[in-house]
Design an enzyme around this catalytic site. Structure first.
Site, PDB file in Angstrom:
ATOM      1  N   TYR A 129       0.810  -1.140  -0.115  1.00  0.00           N
ATOM      2  CA  TYR A 129      -0.166   0.171   0.067  1.00  0.00           C
ATOM      3  C   TYR A 129       0.868   1.126  -0.090  1.00  0.00           C
ATOM      4  CZ  TYR A 129       1.108   0.919   5.006  1.00  0.00           C
ATOM      5  OH  TYR A 129       1.682   1.150   5.979  1.00  0.00           O
ATOM      6  N   LYS A 164       6.506  -2.050   1.721  1.00  0.00           N
ATOM      7  CA  LYS A 164       5.449  -1.419   2.370  1.00  0.00           C
ATOM      8  C   LYS A 164       4.122  -2.333   2.316  1.00  0.00           C
ATOM      9  CE  LYS A 164       3.636   3.371   3.202  1.00  0.00           C
ATOM     10  NZ  LYS A 164       3.565   3.228   4.609  1.00  0.00           N
ATOM     11  N   GLU A 207      13.062   1.891  13.570  1.00  0.00           N
ATOM     12  CA  GLU A 207      12.159   3.206  13.388  1.00  0.00           C
ATOM     13  C   GLU A 207      10.924   3.158  14.117  1.00  0.00           C
ATOM     14  OE1 GLU A 207      10.464   2.527   9.196  1.00  0.00           O
ATOM     15  OE2 GLU A 207      10.383   0.271   9.759  1.00  0.00           O
ATOM     16  N   LEU A 251      11.597   1.174   6.590  1.00  0.00           N
ATOM     17  CA  LEU A 251      10.994   1.438   5.303  1.00  0.00           C
ATOM     18  C   LEU A 251      11.579   3.073   4.952  1.00  0.00           C
ATOM     19  CD1 LEU A 251       8.296   1.101   3.285  1.00  0.00           C
ATOM     20  CD2 LEU A 251       7.209   3.002   4.858  1.00  0.00           C
TER      21      LEU A 251
HETATM   22  O1  PSZ Z   1      -1.342   8.824   8.700  1.00  0.00           O
HETATM   23  C1  PSZ Z   1      -0.443   8.148   9.442  1.00  0.00           C
HETATM   24  O2  PSZ Z   1      -0.115   7.945  10.565  1.00  0.00           O
HETATM   25  C2  PSZ Z   1       0.807   7.641   8.434  1.00  0.00           C
HETATM   26  S1  PSZ Z   1       0.932   8.034   6.941  1.00  0.00           S
HETATM   27  C3  PSZ Z   1       2.293   7.270   6.777  1.00  0.00           C
HETATM   28  C4  PSZ Z   1       2.735   6.596   7.756  1.00  0.00           C
HETATM   29  C5  PSZ Z   1       1.853   7.162   8.951  1.00  0.00           C
HETATM   30  N1  PSZ Z   1       3.944   6.040   8.037  1.00  0.00           N
HETATM   31  C6  PSZ Z   1       4.844   5.315   7.080  1.00  0.00           C
HETATM   32  C7  PSZ Z   1       5.945   4.947   7.572  1.00  0.00           C
HETATM   33  C8  PSZ Z   1       5.966   3.641   8.188  1.00  0.00           C
HETATM   34  O3  PSZ Z   1       4.449   3.000   8.115  1.00  0.00           O
HETATM   35  C9  PSZ Z   1       7.101   2.934   8.779  1.00  0.00           C
HETATM   36  C10 PSZ Z   1       6.900   1.671   9.475  1.00  0.00           C
HETATM   37  N2  PSZ Z   1       8.193   3.704   8.718  1.00  0.00           N
HETATM   38  C11 PSZ Z   1       8.165   4.700   8.130  1.00  0.00           C
HETATM   39  C12 PSZ Z   1       7.269   5.505   7.614  1.00  0.00           C
HETATM   40  C13 PSZ Z   1       7.559   6.900   6.911  1.00  0.00           C
HETATM   41  O4  PSZ Z   1       7.546   6.726   5.689  1.00  0.00           O
HETATM   42  P1  PSZ Z   1       6.722   8.098   4.835  1.00  0.00           P
HETATM   43  O5  PSZ Z   1       7.669   9.033   5.097  1.00  0.00           O
HETATM   44  O6  PSZ Z   1       6.896   7.539   3.446  1.00  0.00           O
HETATM   45  O7  PSZ Z   1       5.055   8.213   5.066  1.00  0.00           O
END
Ligand code: PSZ
Length: 284
Positions: free
Chosen positions: A32, A146, A178, A202
């Site tokens: 996703y 992802k 992370e 990620l």
């Molecule tokens: O709305 C939310 O709470 C969101 S939207 C995207 C995320 C949370 N997190 C993405 C994510 C992740 O799930 C993990 C495990 N590591 C890093 C990230 C950050 O990724 P980006 O910057 O692409 O959203």
């Protein structure tokens, strides 16, 4: 009325349903993306699309339509849903087939779904920072994908929620990886340190933007593994994600970071990040 995308067509949101034998539903067999929308415009859409293709190819799913076509559909969806400030959620699964762990036959068509949600910017938290907790990283060894399989992340986030914290910082033994849904950074003597993008985290799109901003603004960066001790001794700590942007962390397991105030490097990066949003999507 709200709309959603189902397999290449925009339809009534309430009609967007998948079969009980969709492999996403049964196995989490899919990937996703979450894309931010500011002023009705997607932020970093190409980067998200590229990661979507990469994630999906890494598990052997090929997109049924081109990324250009998907982008065009997403723009149409934003329009039809009158979305100004929010997110697009998009996922693809291996499709509908009789339940069996092994992949179904070639003719099985992947299910592609997307819909929008109104989400404001977390203004107050961005200003004062958030609390976090520490938790062992119990996830699998392909966190670079992802994947829809988020149980490890969910258990970590729930632990944070139960402690009244915004995020759980995960670590494998002594090494910080992370957040449950974010990337984690420390600042020490003016240098920004964050985990290198490998199979254990990620590769955040927000992370890429931040590292690029550091480079362009002569802020020293090290992409490497850092330890729990370094985290405890850091001058500043912050996290990043599509919706949390550059979020100051002011507490870890009940202990204050910097007496509980966001630091200067974090604040500088927040300002640079907002400028980058405004460059792509117009004034906030
Ligand atoms: O709305 C939310 O709470 C969101 S939207 C995207 C995320 C949370 N997190 C993405 C994510 C992740 O799930 C993990 C495990 N590591 C890093 C990230 C950050 O990724 P980006 O910057 O692409 O959203």
């Amino acid at each position: 009325m709200k709309f959603a995308i189902l397999n290449g067509t925009i339809i009534d949101r309430s009609e967007a349903k998948v079969d009980v034998e969709d492999r996403g539903y049964q196995f989490g067999d899919g990937v996703y993306e979450v894309i931010r929308v500011y002023n009705g415009k997607m932020f970093t859409p190409e980067e998200h699309m590229e990661r979507f293709v990469k994630s999906s190819n890494s598990i052997g799913i090929s997109l049924p339509i081109t990324t250009e076509h998907i982008t065009q559909l997403l723009e149409e969806l934003i329009d039809k849903n009158n979305l100004q400030l929010g997110t697009i959620y998009m996922q693809i699964t291996r499709g509908v087939a009789a339940r069996n762990h092994a992949f179904p036959t070639e003719e099985t068509v992947p299910s592609l779904v997307a819909y929008t949600k109104e989400v404001g910017r977390p203004a107050e938290s961005l200003k004062i920072g958030v609390k976090t907790i520490l938790t062992e990283d119990i996830r699998w060894l392909r966190c670079d994908i992802k994947s829809l399989n988020l149980l490890g992340n969910l258990l970590a986030k729930q632990k944070a929620a139960e402690a009244g914290a915004f995020e759980a910082i995960q670590h494998r033994g002594q090494d910080v990886t992370e957040g449950s849904s974010s990337n984690i950074y420390i600042v020490k003597n003016g240098t920004v340190v964050t985990h290198q993008s490998n199979n254990l985290i990620l590769k955040g799109i927000t992370k890429d933007v931040i590292l690029d901003l550091c480079l362009k603004n002569n802020i020293p960066v090290e992409e490497r593994t850092f330890t729990l001790d370094e985290l405890a001794l850091a001058d500043e700590v912050f996290m990043s994600s599509t919706t949390a942007e550059v979020m100051p962390i002011i507490e870890i397991d009940g202990k204050k970071v910097r007496a509980g105030l966001p630091g200067p490097v974090t604040i500088n990066l927040q300002e640079l990040f907002v400028k980058e949003i405004e460059k792509q999507c117009g004034n906030l």
